[in-house]
Design a protein around this motif. Structure first.
Motif, PDB file in Angstrom:
ATOM      1  N   THR A   1       0.841  -1.193   0.000  1.00  0.00           N
ATOM      2  CA  THR A   1       0.000   0.000   0.000  1.00  0.00           C
ATOM      3  C   THR A   1       0.874   1.240   0.000  1.00  0.00           C
ATOM      4  O   THR A   1       2.076   1.170   0.266  1.00  0.00           O
ATOM      5  N   SER A   2       0.257   2.386  -0.299  1.00  0.00           N
ATOM      6  CA  SER A   2       0.978   3.651  -0.251  1.00  0.00           C
ATOM      7  C   SER A   2       0.199   4.616   0.615  1.00  0.00           C
ATOM      8  O   SER A   2      -1.011   4.524   0.762  1.00  0.00           O
ATOM      9  N   TYR A   3       0.932   5.531   1.202  1.00  0.00           N
ATOM     10  CA  TYR A   3       0.305   6.536   2.043  1.00  0.00           C
ATOM     11  C   TYR A   3       1.108   7.802   1.854  1.00  0.00           C
ATOM     12  O   TYR A   3       2.178   7.960   2.433  1.00  0.00           O
ATOM     13  N   GLY A   4       0.610   8.675   1.010  1.00  0.00           N
ATOM     14  CA  GLY A   4       1.410   9.825   0.642  1.00  0.00           C
ATOM     15  C   GLY A   4       2.651   9.376  -0.101  1.00  0.00           C
ATOM     16  O   GLY A   4       2.565   8.573  -1.028  1.00  0.00           O
ATOM     17  N   GLU A   5       3.793   9.914   0.304  1.00  0.00           N
ATOM     18  CA  GLU A   5       5.048   9.565  -0.350  1.00  0.00           C
ATOM     19  C   GLU A   5       5.731   8.391   0.337  1.00  0.00           C
ATOM     20  O   GLU A   5       6.912   8.156   0.131  1.00  0.00           O
ATOM     21  N   MET A   6       5.018   7.655   1.155  1.00  0.00           N
ATOM     22  CA  MET A   6       5.579   6.523   1.885  1.00  0.00           C
ATOM     23  C   MET A   6       4.841   5.250   1.466  1.00  0.00           C
ATOM     24  O   MET A   6       3.619   5.207   1.465  1.00  0.00           O
ATOM     25  N   CYS A   7       5.609   4.237   1.111  1.00  0.00           N
ATOM     26  CA  CYS A   7       5.050   2.977   0.629  1.00  0.00           C
ATOM     27  C   CYS A   7       5.316   1.873   1.647  1.00  0.00           C
ATOM     28  O   CYS A   7       6.406   1.774   2.205  1.00  0.00           O
ATOM     29  N   TYR A   8       4.300   1.052   1.861  1.00  0.00           N
ATOM     30  CA  TYR A   8       4.353   0.013   2.882  1.00  0.00           C
ATOM     31  C   TYR A   8       4.067  -1.343   2.280  1.00  0.00           C
ATOM     32  O   TYR A   8       3.394  -1.461   1.249  1.00  0.00           O
ATOM     33  N   HIS A   9       4.567  -2.365   2.962  1.00  0.00           N
ATOM     34  CA  HIS A   9       4.183  -3.736   2.655  1.00  0.00           C
ATOM     35  C   HIS A   9       3.864  -4.426   3.969  1.00  0.00           C
ATOM     36  O   HIS A   9       4.715  -4.505   4.860  1.00  0.00           O
ATOM     37  N   ASP A  10       2.650  -4.916   4.090  1.00  0.00           N
ATOM     38  CA  ASP A  10       2.205  -5.541   5.343  1.00  0.00           C
ATOM     39  C   ASP A  10       2.515  -4.647   6.551  1.00  0.00           C
ATOM     40  O   ASP A  10       3.069  -5.089   7.554  1.00  0.00           O
ATOM     41  N   ASN A  11       2.145  -3.372   6.428  1.00  0.00           N
ATOM     42  CA  ASN A  11       2.297  -2.392   7.503  1.00  0.00           C
ATOM     43  C   ASN A  11       3.744  -2.065   7.850  1.00  0.00           C
ATOM     44  O   ASN A  11       4.011  -1.474   8.895  1.00  0.00           O
ATOM     45  N   SER A  12       4.677  -2.474   7.022  1.00  0.00           N
ATOM     46  CA  SER A  12       6.082  -2.176   7.259  1.00  0.00           C
ATOM     47  C   SER A  12       6.586  -1.253   6.164  1.00  0.00           C
ATOM     48  O   SER A  12       6.391  -1.514   4.975  1.00  0.00           O
ATOM     49  N   LEU A  13       7.209  -0.146   6.559  1.00  0.00           N
ATOM     50  CA  LEU A  13       7.707   0.835   5.605  1.00  0.00           C
ATOM     51  C   LEU A  13       8.789   0.212   4.726  1.00  0.00           C
ATOM     52  O   LEU A  13       9.753  -0.359   5.224  1.00  0.00           O
TER      53      LEU A  13
END
Length: 590
Positions: free
Chosen positions: A141-153
């Motif tokens: 997933t992405s959140y703004g300019e930060m991308c995560y995988h399984d809630n880990s940046l």
């Protein structure tokens, strides 16, 4: 002594090498009295107060011990041409995961809406196939300019990462994130630049145009800013050897003083602890420089084989392998404790673009790490010198057997760095060629130790033993069981290949934060090992011998070896003639 490693049960405690079996430990030579600063001639003679003798302090990392990052047992890493990132050690739902962000907190909207990666599709548009292989069926997933995988940046822009470090009234970054980013940010910008930007953002985010409201809002965020700066100064104090960092810290102290008296007092206490830490570091570096200067003096007893017989040897300083292993462990833990975690990363860091400040990174970036590597080399050459120096074959064999027993005791303690240094010294060609001497030695224990430190399969045997020592340390009931001193050169090599094998940035321009997690995991494990206080009593006389006794150079070792057991072929005869001529020429010049 209880077994402490997989091979501990194979070894019995080593006997004394003299008729004196009285091993009553003297009181610690560093724990009483005070005296002038250690002199070059006799660093370990006479008691010192903790403020004068850096070796006397239960290491200047005590403040960090109460705030150290939790370490998770590292998996084995074998780095090849590609880099596979193992499970993130900090990935228990991160407090900075998307679902935990509050858009109501100041700065939160900016932090996650000024986005070049505003959807899962755009986040994965670059390198989608590679990410699919890496993540499998996980959720990205992405959140703004930060991308995560399984809630880990896993990736983000540098600006977003800096903004994510900035505390607000109702937000404080997770400590694992703080440690990871402060550790590796120096790959992308100078610590001074990062601190300036973080402090500026923290202040600016509280501005509303109303002076009274701004003061109230800053008073609410000030304790969190102080907490962040406290983590920075306690974990990476050496960053503040830069005058610009100290000026920035002073400016923030004055700013905090105008808004919150409690936070101002906390800033003052933090600054006092930082100054004390940096003072201890300066004393340590001065002491090491004095020790190295004393060790580099070339006494007449080393100039000829005949005169060297007058020089004291290791058995005259200590004839008990276990006690010598304990003193080696003291030196190892002392020097480990002064290595800053950032030194593992600084060697890869970008050069400071400001010409007048280049000296900061060049001079200070890895000085304590390099001093520790130099200690390893010194110990190896000391071992080789002690073996090649005696004129009698029987005496040389006795010293070889003694060092085998010392290496065995180091292994049982968990001191793998001294173990490897001893093995390295005994495998140097001037020592290895002494066949007549080796024929008088029982090498069974030495072969077991060599097998344990065998470099084949990426040191797989050693890594297994290190895991065992680490597990023992995690469940330790005594200080001695907590000791884990890794083979340091291999630790540096692992971090180097991790850095070289993984890109700092992804194809979309984001910083590869998975790599930073992995770097932080390896360094944080080192910090746990570094904080152990050595439980053994110090013997000042033995320590003095180990760190100041002059050792042969490589050429002197070869010549001493040829004089112990003559050349076996024409090539060795030519080598001996050349060495004699060269050393005589150097002696005449000096």
């Amino acid at each position: 002594m209880p077994p402490t490693t997989p091979y501990a049960g194979k070894f019995n405690s080593c006997p004394s090498y003299s008729n004196n079996n009285n091993h009553v430990q003297p009181p610690s030579p560093y724990h009483s009295g005070s005296a002038p600063k250690p002199s070059r001639d006799n660093i370990y003679n006479g008691p010192y107060s903790p403020t004068e003798n850096p070796y006397d302090v239960p290491q200047p990392h005590s403040a960090y011990r109460t705030t150290s990052v939790s370490s998770v047992s590292a998996k084995e890493h074998h780095y090849g041409s590609s880099c596979t990132i193992s499970e993130n050690p900090y990935s228990s739902p991160q407090p900075h995961s998307p679902r935990q962000h509050s858009t109501s907190c100041p700065g939160r909207a900016y932090r996650h809406t000024s986005s070049s990666c505003s959807s899962e599709h755009s986040c994965r548009s670059n390198g989608a196939a590679a990410k699919a292989r890496l993540y499998g069926n996980g959720v990205a997933t992405s959140y703004g300019e930060m991308c995560y995988h399984d809630n880990s940046l896993v990736s983000a822009s540098l600006e977003a990462l800096i903004q994510h470090l900035v505390p607000t009234v109702d937000y404080y970054p997770d400590r694992s994130y703080v440690f990871t980013f402060l550790l590796s940010s120096r790959l992308f910008l100078h610590p001074y630049e990062l601190m300036t930007r973080v402090c500026h953002l923290c202040v600016e985010q509280q501005r509303s145009g109303d002076a009274l409201l701004d003061k109230i809002r800053f008073r609410e965020v000030a304790p969190k800013l102080v907490q962040l700066l406290t983590e920075w100064t306690e974990t990476f104090p050496y960053d503040f050897r830069d005058d610009r960092m100290m000026r920035c810290l002073k400016d923030m102290t004055l700013h905090v003083a105008r808004g919150d008296e409690y936070s101002w007092r906390a800033m003052q206490q933090m600054t006092q602890r930082l100054i004390k830490r940096l003072s201890a570091l300066g004393q340590y570096e001065e002491a090491v420089a004095a020790l190295n200067a004393a060790a580099q003096e070339r006494p007449a007893s080393l100039k000829t084989k005949q005169a060297s017989a007058q020089r004291a040897d290791i058995l005259s300083a200590c004839d008990d392998p276990f006690i010598l292993a304990q003193q080696l462990t003291h030196i190892e833990l002392d020097r480990l404790s002064f290595i800053g975690p950032e030194e593992f990363i600084q060697s890869f860091a970008m050069k400071d673009p400001l010409e007048n400040h280049k000296g900061f990174f060049r001079k200070r970036k890895t000085s304590n790490l390099e001093a520790y590597v130099s200690w390893f080399n010194r110990l190896s050459y000391l071992v080789a010198t002690e073996i090649c120096m005696p004129a009698k074959k029987k005496h040389r064999a006795r010293i070889i057997e003694f060092f085998i027993d010392v290496a065995q005791e180091c292994f049982n303690i968990g001191n793998f760095n001294s173990l490897m240094a001893i093995i390295t010294g005994m495998n140097m060609s001037p020592v290895a060629r002494l066949k007549k001497t080796w024929n008088k030695v029982n090498t069974d224990k030495f072969e077991i130790l060599e097998h344990q430190m065998d470099p084949s399969s990426n040191f797989s045997n050693y890594r297994t033993a290190l895991r065992g020592a680490t597990q023992r340390s995690e469940t330790a009931h005594s200080s001695q069981e907590k000791i884990v001193i890794p083979f340091f050169s291999l630790l540096i090599k692992d971090i180097y290949f991790l850095n070289e094998g993984c890109a700092n940035r992804l194809s979309n321009g984001h910083i590869n934060f998975e790599k930073l997690w992995e770097l932080a995991k390896q360094v944080s494990e080192f910090l746990v090992w570094r904080q152990v206080i050595c439980p053994f009593d110090r013997d000042r006389r033995i320590l003095q011998y180990l760190v100041t006794t002059s050792v042969y150079t490589e050429d002197e070792l070869h010549l001493a070896s040829y004089e112990s057991e003559g050349p076996e072929n024409n090539m060795e005869k030519d080598s001996r003639r050349s060495l004699r001529s060269s050393l005589l020429h150097r002696e005449n010049r000096s």
